[in-house]
Enzyme design. Structure first.
Site, PDB file in Angstrom:
ATOM      1  N   ASN A   1      44.103  10.209  36.971  1.00  0.00           N
ATOM      2  CA  ASN A   1      44.175   8.764  37.195  1.00  0.00           C
ATOM      3  C   ASN A   1      42.805   8.148  37.437  1.00  0.00           C
ATOM      4  O   ASN A   1      42.596   6.968  37.143  1.00  0.00           O
ATOM      5  CB  ASN A   1      45.141   8.469  38.353  1.00  0.00           C
ATOM      6  CG  ASN A   1      46.581   8.613  37.893  1.00  0.00           C
ATOM      7  OD1 ASN A   1      46.844   9.090  36.786  1.00  0.00           O
ATOM      8  ND2 ASN A   1      47.520   8.197  38.724  1.00  0.00           N
TER       9      ASN A   1
ATOM     10  N   GLU B   1      50.630  10.269  24.565  1.00  0.00           N
ATOM     11  CA  GLU B   1      50.926  11.012  25.792  1.00  0.00           C
ATOM     12  C   GLU B   1      51.003  10.063  26.983  1.00  0.00           C
ATOM     13  O   GLU B   1      51.906  10.123  27.796  1.00  0.00           O
ATOM     14  CB  GLU B   1      49.837  12.067  26.016  1.00  0.00           C
ATOM     15  CG  GLU B   1      50.052  12.888  27.279  1.00  0.00           C
ATOM     16  CD  GLU B   1      49.109  14.069  27.399  1.00  0.00           C
ATOM     17  OE1 GLU B   1      47.972  13.961  26.910  1.00  0.00           O
ATOM     18  OE2 GLU B   1      49.507  15.086  27.986  1.00  0.00           O
TER      19      GLU B   1
ATOM     20  N   GLN C   1      49.977  22.560  24.165  1.00  0.00           N
ATOM     21  CA  GLN C   1      48.768  21.745  23.986  1.00  0.00           C
ATOM     22  C   GLN C   1      47.577  22.559  24.503  1.00  0.00           C
ATOM     23  O   GLN C   1      47.541  22.914  25.688  1.00  0.00           O
ATOM     24  CB  GLN C   1      48.909  20.447  24.784  1.00  0.00           C
ATOM     25  CG  GLN C   1      47.733  19.504  24.640  1.00  0.00           C
ATOM     26  CD  GLN C   1      47.860  18.300  25.575  1.00  0.00           C
ATOM     27  OE1 GLN C   1      48.585  18.354  26.564  1.00  0.00           O
ATOM     28  NE2 GLN C   1      47.170  17.236  25.269  1.00  0.00           N
TER      29      GLN C   1
HETATM   30  C1  LIG Z   1      50.828  20.442  35.675  1.00  0.00           C
HETATM   31  C2  LIG Z   1      49.686  20.379  34.697  1.00  0.00           C
HETATM   32  C3  LIG Z   1      49.928  20.583  33.366  1.00  0.00           C
HETATM   33  C4  LIG Z   1      48.877  20.561  32.445  1.00  0.00           C
HETATM   34  N1  LIG Z   1      49.168  20.847  31.140  1.00  0.00           N
HETATM   35  C5  LIG Z   1      48.152  20.885  30.245  1.00  0.00           C
HETATM   36  C6  LIG Z   1      48.406  21.272  28.896  1.00  0.00           C
HETATM   37  O1  LIG Z   1      49.553  21.550  28.499  1.00  0.00           O
HETATM   38  N2  LIG Z   1      47.370  21.354  28.037  1.00  0.00           N
HETATM   39  C7  LIG Z   1      46.089  21.068  28.414  1.00  0.00           C
HETATM   40  O2  LIG Z   1      45.198  21.135  27.572  1.00  0.00           O
HETATM   41  N3  LIG Z   1      45.795  20.702  29.696  1.00  0.00           N
HETATM   42  C8  LIG Z   1      46.796  20.610  30.611  1.00  0.00           C
HETATM   43  N4  LIG Z   1      46.528  20.269  31.931  1.00  0.00           N
HETATM   44  C9  LIG Z   1      45.133  20.045  32.331  1.00  0.00           C
HETATM   45  C10 LIG Z   1      44.802  18.602  32.666  1.00  0.00           C
HETATM   46  O3  LIG Z   1      44.760  17.815  31.526  1.00  0.00           O
HETATM   47  C11 LIG Z   1      43.467  18.638  33.430  1.00  0.00           C
HETATM   48  O4  LIG Z   1      43.711  19.273  34.674  1.00  0.00           O
HETATM   49  C12 LIG Z   1      42.888  17.250  33.657  1.00  0.00           C
HETATM   50  O5  LIG Z   1      42.488  16.659  32.456  1.00  0.00           O
HETATM   51  C13 LIG Z   1      41.695  17.289  34.634  1.00  0.00           C
HETATM   52  O6  LIG Z   1      40.740  18.203  34.223  1.00  0.00           O
HETATM   53  P1  LIG Z   1      40.194  19.331  35.235  1.00  0.00           P
HETATM   54  O7  LIG Z   1      41.369  20.034  35.824  1.00  0.00           O
HETATM   55  O8  LIG Z   1      39.183  20.114  34.501  1.00  0.00           O
HETATM   56  O9  LIG Z   1      39.522  18.552  36.443  1.00  0.00           O
HETATM   57  P2  LIG Z   1      38.063  17.907  36.484  1.00  0.00           P
HETATM   58  O10 LIG Z   1      37.786  17.201  35.213  1.00  0.00           O
HETATM   59  O11 LIG Z   1      37.114  18.950  36.943  1.00  0.00           O
HETATM   60  O12 LIG Z   1      38.251  16.815  37.598  1.00  0.00           O
HETATM   61  C14 LIG Z   1      38.264  17.122  39.004  1.00  0.00           C
HETATM   62  C15 LIG Z   1      38.319  15.797  39.761  1.00  0.00           C
HETATM   63  O13 LIG Z   1      37.144  15.019  39.507  1.00  0.00           O
HETATM   64  C16 LIG Z   1      37.512  13.727  39.003  1.00  0.00           C
HETATM   65  N5  LIG Z   1      36.559  13.260  37.999  1.00  0.00           N
HETATM   66  C17 LIG Z   1      36.037  13.977  36.991  1.00  0.00           C
HETATM   67  N6  LIG Z   1      35.220  13.189  36.240  1.00  0.00           N
HETATM   68  C18 LIG Z   1      35.240  11.942  36.800  1.00  0.00           C
HETATM   69  C19 LIG Z   1      34.641  10.686  36.476  1.00  0.00           C
HETATM   70  N7  LIG Z   1      33.842  10.541  35.410  1.00  0.00           N
HETATM   71  N8  LIG Z   1      34.911   9.617  37.276  1.00  0.00           N
HETATM   72  C20 LIG Z   1      35.743   9.742  38.341  1.00  0.00           C
HETATM   73  N9  LIG Z   1      36.342  10.910  38.698  1.00  0.00           N
HETATM   74  C21 LIG Z   1      36.108  11.991  37.933  1.00  0.00           C
HETATM   75  C22 LIG Z   1      38.855  13.944  38.367  1.00  0.00           C
HETATM   76  O14 LIG Z   1      39.567  12.745  38.199  1.00  0.00           O
HETATM   77  C23 LIG Z   1      39.512  14.923  39.335  1.00  0.00           C
HETATM   78  O15 LIG Z   1      40.066  14.249  40.436  1.00  0.00           O
HETATM   79  C24 LIG Z   1      47.547  20.290  32.870  1.00  0.00           C
HETATM   80  C25 LIG Z   1      47.303  20.057  34.229  1.00  0.00           C
HETATM   81  C26 LIG Z   1      48.347  20.110  35.138  1.00  0.00           C
HETATM   82  C27 LIG Z   1      48.027  19.884  36.590  1.00  0.00           C
END
Ligand SMILES: Cc1cc2nc3c(=O)[nH]c(=O)nc-3n(C[C@H](O)[C@H](O)[C@H](O)COP(=O)(O)OP(=O)(O)OC[C@H]3O[C@@H](n4cnc5c(N)ncnc54)[C@H](O)[C@@H]3O)c2cc1C
Length: 379
Positions: free
Chosen positions: A360, A244, A125
């Protein structure tokens, strides 16, 4: 949906159980986050597919048994109870396949699904980007029109198992400067070994190399690999996300088996009263999740697409998984870290549950706004 299983369902269960008993490897396969383990799990997918157990709910034309969702749930119960290997094809089977069933063409389904069903083509993905995780619609990777297709440029990150996967699916900005960021996105499938793709493993604490980031430099994708209409990618992506979070990524079978294993561990340790409530919570939680998932499957079968309720599932299973593993580690004490019981590794992975498949915090926003009708929070 009637939860009472018919004699035919029970016959299906017995057939699945007998097959699994005869085929599940006696020793765990090496981790699918390594090259060797990836190959071993790919071979396991082929073994499942040879007897049509890899995608029981799909139509027979694509390698399934046309068994329907209720029997898929039965199969998953048996699968996890048998301690069968993790599924290396899960991104394809749980995310891309339902998307193709909803938005793909017949040609795409016929071409993509059979090799996915047998592990010949394993999918990654490619959604997240360095500056677009929670706020996925802010993604900047581009798809630019060219003769017969599109050229993809940009960076994707956090792509599970992409270091060893064959192909990927993701969203790209095909119309810059739209009024809203959700507009002008196109959903495409691409080859991870195509010219212009660089796959770089992202270091993990355990040193396993499968997690990766992707760099794309004018990667050609033919028109036949666009899912849905160009520019309409967000709508297509919401179908992937619903699956998902809501139904297929974490079946109740997984947690029913884990709760049973926890009960066994508790009994083996002399049934300490201090952990009794936590073990009971795990057993009740697994049953509650089972009922909730059956209700979601039932609504889905009656024609209601998986909607924002999926976020309830996501928050529940991710928090449940952590609590269950914490209880097991409490019971094991120091042994939990020293011995290879599987609980400690499972615990570390469970910590990622509240992050992947949409954090979450974001799921709680969806629940607040779309299910409870609360006002939008400040962003
Ligand atoms: C083990 C693992 C596997 C993964 N596998 C895939 C994969 O196969 N393909 C893929 O595309 N992605 C994958 N991901 C990525 C995952 O989908 C993202 O890490 C996730 O969507 C969060 O995005 P970010 O890491 O950019 O964090 P950010 O978006 O920068 O968030 C950082 C923190 O801020 C909080 N936050 C951000 N915006 C808000 C808001 N509006 N209100 C409240 N809180 C907020 C978040 O909840 C989080 O706690 C994976 C992640 C992990 C850990």
């Amino acid at each position: 949906m009637d939860l009472a299983r018919s004699p035919a369902d029970e016959a299906f269960r017995a057939e699945a159980r007998a097959w699994l008993r005869a085929h599940v490897p006696s020793e765990p396969l090496p981790s699918l986050e390594t090259e060797e383990g990836f190959a071993a799990h790919r071979a396991w997918e082929a073994e499942l597919a040879a007897d049509r157990w890899s995608v029981v709910h799909w139509p027979t034309a694509y390698g399934g048994r046309d068994a329907g969702l209720p029997r898929w749930l039965v199969f998953e119960e048996e699968y996890y109870a048998a301690g069968a290997p993790g599924r290396v094809g899960q991104n394809g089977v749980n995310l891309l396949a339902p998307t193709l069933f909803d938005h793909g063409t017949e040609e795409q389904r016929a071409r993509v699904l059979p090799p996915m069903a047998c592990g010949e083509v394993v999918w990654a993905q490619a959604w997240s980007e360095p500056e677009a995780g929670s706020d996925l619609a802010s993604l900047t990777s581009r798809a630019v029109r060219t003769a017969g297709g599109w050229l993809l440029t940009g960076q994707k990150t956090w792509s599970s198992r992409a270091a060893f996967a064959d192909r990927a699916f993701g969203l790209f900005r095909s119309e810059p400067g739209t009024a809203r960021p959700h507009q002008g996105l196109t959903y495409l499938m691409f080859d991870l070994r195509a010219p212009g793709v660089t796959v770089r493993p992202i270091g993990r604490l355990d040193g396993r190399p499968a997690f990766a980031e992707l760099f794309l430099d004018d990667v050609f994708v033919p028109d036949e690999d666009v899912i849905g209409a160009p520019g309409q990618g967000w709508r297509v992506a919401m179908s992937t996300a619903g699956n998902e979070r809501g139904l297929t990524l974490r079946s109740p079978g997984r947690f029913l088996a884990a709760a049973d294993r926890l009960l066994g561990l508790w009994q083996e340790r002399g049934s300490p009263a201090s952990a009794r409530d936590a073990v009971a919570d795990a057993l009740i939680g697994a049953r509650a999740y089972e009922l909730f998932t059956h209700a979601a499957a039932s609504r889905f079968l009656q024609g209601t697409p998986i909607g924002p309720e999926a976020s309830l599932n996501k928050v529940f299973w991710s928090e449940y998984d952590i609590a269950l593993h914490e209880t097991a580690l409490d019971l094991l004490g120091e042994e939990g870290e020293a011995a290879d019981t599987g609980w400690s590794e499972g615990y570390v992975f469970s910590l990622a549950g509240p992050i992947y498949a949409g954090t979450n915090e974001i799921q709680r926003d969806i629940i607040a706004e779309r299910l409870l009708g609360l006002p939008k929070g400040r962003r």
